[in-house]
Motif scaffolding. Sequence first.
Motif, short mmCIF file in Angstrom:
data_model
loop_
_atom_site.label_atom_id
_atom_site.label_comp_id
_atom_site.label_asym_id
_atom_site.label_seq_id
_atom_site.Cartn_x
_atom_site.Cartn_y
_atom_site.Cartn_z
N ASN A 150 -11.33 -15.50 -23.70
CA ASN A 150 -11.40 -14.68 -22.68
C ASN A 150 -12.47 -15.26 -21.52
N GLU A 205 -25.35 -12.33 -26.24
CA GLU A 205 -25.59 -11.46 -27.51
C GLU A 205 -24.97 -12.38 -28.91
N THR A 207 -10.97 -15.98 -17.66
CA THR A 207 -11.66 -15.30 -16.53
C THR A 207 -12.30 -16.22 -15.62
N THR A 240 -19.33 -11.04 -16.11
CA THR A 240 -20.70 -10.55 -16.54
C THR A 240 -20.78 -10.00 -17.95
N ARG A 241 -19.76 -9.13 -18.07
CA ARG A 241 -19.54 -8.42 -19.41
C ARG A 241 -19.36 -9.61 -20.45
N LEU A 242 -18.53 -10.40 -20.22
CA LEU A 242 -18.26 -11.26 -21.24
C LEU A 242 -19.73 -12.44 -21.40
N GLN A 243 -20.20 -12.76 -20.50
CA GLN A 243 -21.48 -13.54 -20.49
C GLN A 243 -22.43 -12.94 -21.21
N ALA A 244 -22.49 -11.57 -21.11
CA ALA A 244 -23.62 -10.93 -21.72
C ALA A 244 -23.05 -10.73 -23.22
N SER A 245 -21.88 -10.71 -23.59
CA SER A 245 -21.21 -10.57 -24.80
C SER A 245 -21.56 -12.03 -25.75
N SER A 282 -18.24 -11.35 -10.46
CA SER A 282 -17.49 -10.44 -11.30
C SER A 282 -17.74 -9.69 -12.51
N GLU A 283 -17.55 -8.35 -12.37
CA GLU A 283 -17.82 -7.41 -13.57
C GLU A 283 -17.32 -8.08 -15.03
N GLN A 284 -16.28 -8.34 -15.10
CA GLN A 284 -15.60 -9.00 -16.35
C GLN A 284 -16.25 -10.10 -16.71
#
Length: 187
Positions: A52, A127, A56, A119-124, A115-117
């Motif tokens: 993913n 984690e 992206t 940023t979310r993937l990077q945060a995931s 990019s919001e997507q």
Amino acid sequence: MEIIIFFIVFIVLVWIIIITLKNRLIGLKNKVEYANGAVDAMFKQRYDLIPNLVATVKQYMQHESSLLERLVQLRTKAQSPNITDTQKNELNGQIDQAIRSFNISVENYPDLKASEQFTRLQASLNECEGQLAAARRTYNAAVMEYNNGIEMFPTSIFASQMGYQRKEMITATQTEQQNPNVGNLFQ
């Protein structure tokens, strides 16, 4: 009569001790397997995130396509069912290095960072990396306890009879042990 009772009590106590020691060894082995399963679960989560993230990022990072391809290749190799735990750990060390290089490369793409997507993937992924580090520490603690159990007397006698052998801890690769050149991060 007393001698017979004493002998029976002695035999029962010896059997209780033997059973207790063997059960402790089995518990230690199962603890290592459980901790290894937790590490594998975190690796799986990481492997699931990588495609993913790559999808992206591809549209932004055309120049770093070789890094993205290497990350995918390492992921594929690490998921191979025929690799040993040692090989898996070495491949995941290489994935760690590739992810660090990837994170450094991202700094050159402000649109990607926005990019919001992404940023979310990077945060995931961050984690997941934190949970993976915790799972590795838990595994290493379980392995240390297991190795102590199979090497210390008197459980070492039963461990050898049960075919238990020393397990390897997850360790940092040579590259990971070197101090990073911080100056290179800002070029």
